[in-house]
Write an enzyme that holds these catalytic residues in place. Structure first.
Site, PDB file in Angstrom:
ATOM      1  N   LYS A 155      11.477  61.673   9.227  1.00 55.98           N
ATOM      2  CA  LYS A 155      11.484  60.265   8.788  1.00 55.98           C
ATOM      3  C   LYS A 155      11.993  60.136   7.356  1.00 55.98           C
ATOM      4  O   LYS A 155      12.834  59.300   7.067  1.00 55.98           O
ATOM      5  CB  LYS A 155      10.066  59.662   8.878  1.00 55.98           C
TER       6      LYS A 155
ATOM      7  N   ARG B  11       0.104  53.769  10.811  1.00 49.71           N
ATOM      8  CA  ARG B  11      -0.280  54.980  11.520  1.00 49.71           C
ATOM      9  C   ARG B  11      -1.505  54.762  12.389  1.00 49.71           C
ATOM     10  O   ARG B  11      -1.964  55.700  13.040  1.00 49.71           O
ATOM     11  CB  ARG B  11      -0.597  56.084  10.517  1.00 49.71           C
TER      12      ARG B  11
ATOM     13  N   ARG C  96       8.915  74.204   5.781  1.00 56.10           N
ATOM     14  CA  ARG C  96       8.930  73.294   4.636  1.00 56.10           C
ATOM     15  C   ARG C  96       7.838  73.678   3.636  1.00 56.10           C
ATOM     16  O   ARG C  96       8.021  73.573   2.436  1.00 56.10           O
ATOM     17  CB  ARG C  96       8.718  71.850   5.133  1.00 56.10           C
TER      18      ARG C  96
ATOM     19  N   ARG D 100       3.372  71.395  -0.653  1.00 58.60           N
ATOM     20  CA  ARG D 100       2.360  70.518  -0.060  1.00 58.60           C
ATOM     21  C   ARG D 100       1.274  71.341   0.624  1.00 58.60           C
ATOM     22  O   ARG D 100       1.561  72.076   1.561  1.00 58.60           O
ATOM     23  CB  ARG D 100       3.028  69.581   0.962  1.00 58.60           C
TER      24      ARG D 100
ATOM     25  N   ARG E  81      -3.082  67.429  11.817  1.00 54.95           N
ATOM     26  CA  ARG E  81      -2.241  66.234  11.651  1.00 54.95           C
ATOM     27  C   ARG E  81      -1.710  65.768  13.008  1.00 54.95           C
ATOM     28  O   ARG E  81      -1.566  64.569  13.248  1.00 54.95           O
ATOM     29  CB  ARG E  81      -1.092  66.508  10.677  1.00 54.95           C
TER      30      ARG E  81
HETATM   31  P1  ADP Z   1       4.010  63.740   7.460  1.00 51.06           P
HETATM   32  O1  ADP Z   1       4.606  62.612   8.265  1.00 51.06           O
HETATM   33  O2  ADP Z   1       4.887  64.927   7.376  1.00 51.06           O
HETATM   34  O3  ADP Z   1       2.603  64.074   7.873  1.00 51.06           O
HETATM   35  P2  ADP Z   1       3.522  61.965   5.179  1.00 51.06           P
HETATM   36  O4  ADP Z   1       4.023  62.215   3.815  1.00 51.06           O
HETATM   37  O5  ADP Z   1       4.007  60.757   5.885  1.00 51.06           O
HETATM   38  O6  ADP Z   1       3.893  63.289   5.962  1.00 51.06           O
HETATM   39  O7  ADP Z   1       1.930  61.903   5.175  1.00 51.06           O
HETATM   40  C1  ADP Z   1       1.136  62.904   4.580  1.00 51.06           C
HETATM   41  C2  ADP Z   1      -0.336  62.530   4.617  1.00 51.06           C
HETATM   42  O8  ADP Z   1      -0.549  61.316   3.878  1.00 51.06           O
HETATM   43  C3  ADP Z   1      -0.925  62.230   5.985  1.00 51.06           C
HETATM   44  O9  ADP Z   1      -1.323  63.395   6.666  1.00 51.06           O
HETATM   45  C4  ADP Z   1      -2.127  61.339   5.593  1.00 51.06           C
HETATM   46  O10 ADP Z   1      -3.195  62.110   5.077  1.00 51.06           O
HETATM   47  C5  ADP Z   1      -1.569  60.521   4.452  1.00 51.06           C
HETATM   48  N1  ADP Z   1      -0.995  59.256   4.957  1.00 51.06           N
HETATM   49  C6  ADP Z   1       0.318  58.889   4.891  1.00 51.06           C
HETATM   50  N2  ADP Z   1       0.507  57.680   5.466  1.00 51.06           N
HETATM   51  C7  ADP Z   1      -0.708  57.277   5.909  1.00 51.06           C
HETATM   52  C8  ADP Z   1      -1.177  56.133   6.615  1.00 51.06           C
HETATM   53  N3  ADP Z   1      -0.349  55.143   6.975  1.00 51.06           N
HETATM   54  N4  ADP Z   1      -2.498  56.054   6.917  1.00 51.06           N
HETATM   55  C9  ADP Z   1      -3.340  57.025   6.569  1.00 51.06           C
HETATM   56  N5  ADP Z   1      -2.971  58.140   5.918  1.00 51.06           N
HETATM   57  C10 ADP Z   1      -1.669  58.277   5.592  1.00 51.06           C
END
Ligand code: ADP
Length: 190
Positions: free
Chosen positions: A14, A89, A128, A134, A146
């Site tokens: 994404k 999400r 990654r 991270r 996740r």
């Molecule tokens: P990825 O899609 O690779 O998991 P992101 O950077 O989108 O990476 O998200 C990393 C973390 O940030 C998630 O595992 C969660 O803990 C938090 N997070 C991101 N977006 C949301 C959301 N919309 N609601 C709740 N937690 C979120």
């Protein structure tokens, strides 16, 4: 004004695609993950809170996330449209986003999903994790968590957007340019 939700499992690409799409369609890119990481780096209260969830691979609570997202939208009043990446999400987030946009006379134009097989994605994230720094990318158990979070809380959003006839999916496996092309074809035909 177009508002696009970029949808997909962790590691689906994404963020990578958002970098191309935001320029191409003049959209404001809002990545909730990036905003949380920015807050963690700057040791804000929000960052400290988010970190306790993110490091385990859990979702940050809805209330906190929704409020943060709304203030980011409000901070960009002149935007020609938004590219939401990593938000919504959960169904609660999706409902809140719809109501929030409606209150501004706007709506989600479409949700576009990047589809890929879990096993390929887990390998991508572990790869990654070697360079991203991270914590949530460095441990297979956290990565699997996740995916559990995704399957339980995020996957139902597909039906939510299908019911609204706003759901589109493209194959997320291929070269970055090929996938940008696939996404562009969907967006150009909206
Ligand atoms: P990825 O899609 O690779 O998991 P992101 O950077 O989108 O990476 O998200 C990393 C973390 O940030 C998630 O595992 C969660 O803990 C938090 N997070 C991101 N977006 C949301 C959301 N919309 N609601 C709740 N937690 C979120």
């Amino acid at each position: 004004m177009i508002n696009i939700v970029l949808f997909g499992k962790p590691g689906a690409g994404k963020g990578t695609q958002a970098e191309f799409l935001k320029g191409k369609y003049n959209l404001t890119h809002l990545s909730t993950g990036d905003i949380f990481r920015f807050n963690i780096k700057n040791e804000t209260e929000l960052g400290k809170l988010a970190k306790t969830y993110m490091d385990k691979g859990d979702l940050v609570p809805d209330e906190v996330t929704i409020q943060m997202l709304q203030s980011e939208v409000d901070n960009n009043p002149d935007s020609a449209g938004f590219l939401f990446d990593g938000f919504p999400r959960t169904l609660a987030q999706a409902g809140a986003l719809d109501r929030f946009l409606e209150s501004k006379g706007q709506q989600i134009t479409a949700t576009v999903a990047l589809e890929a097989d879990d096993e390929i994605l887990v390998q991508r994230l572990l790869e990654r994790g070697k360079t991203s720094g991270r914590p949530d990318d460095q441990d297979e158990e956290k990565i699997r968590n996740r995916y559990d979070e995704y399957n339980e809380k995020t996957a139902p959003l597909m039906d939510y957007y299908k019911e609204q006839e706003k759901f589109y999916a493209v194959d997320g496996i291929g070269s970055i340019a090929d996938i940008t092309e696939r996404l562009s074809t969907v967006i150009d035909n909206l």
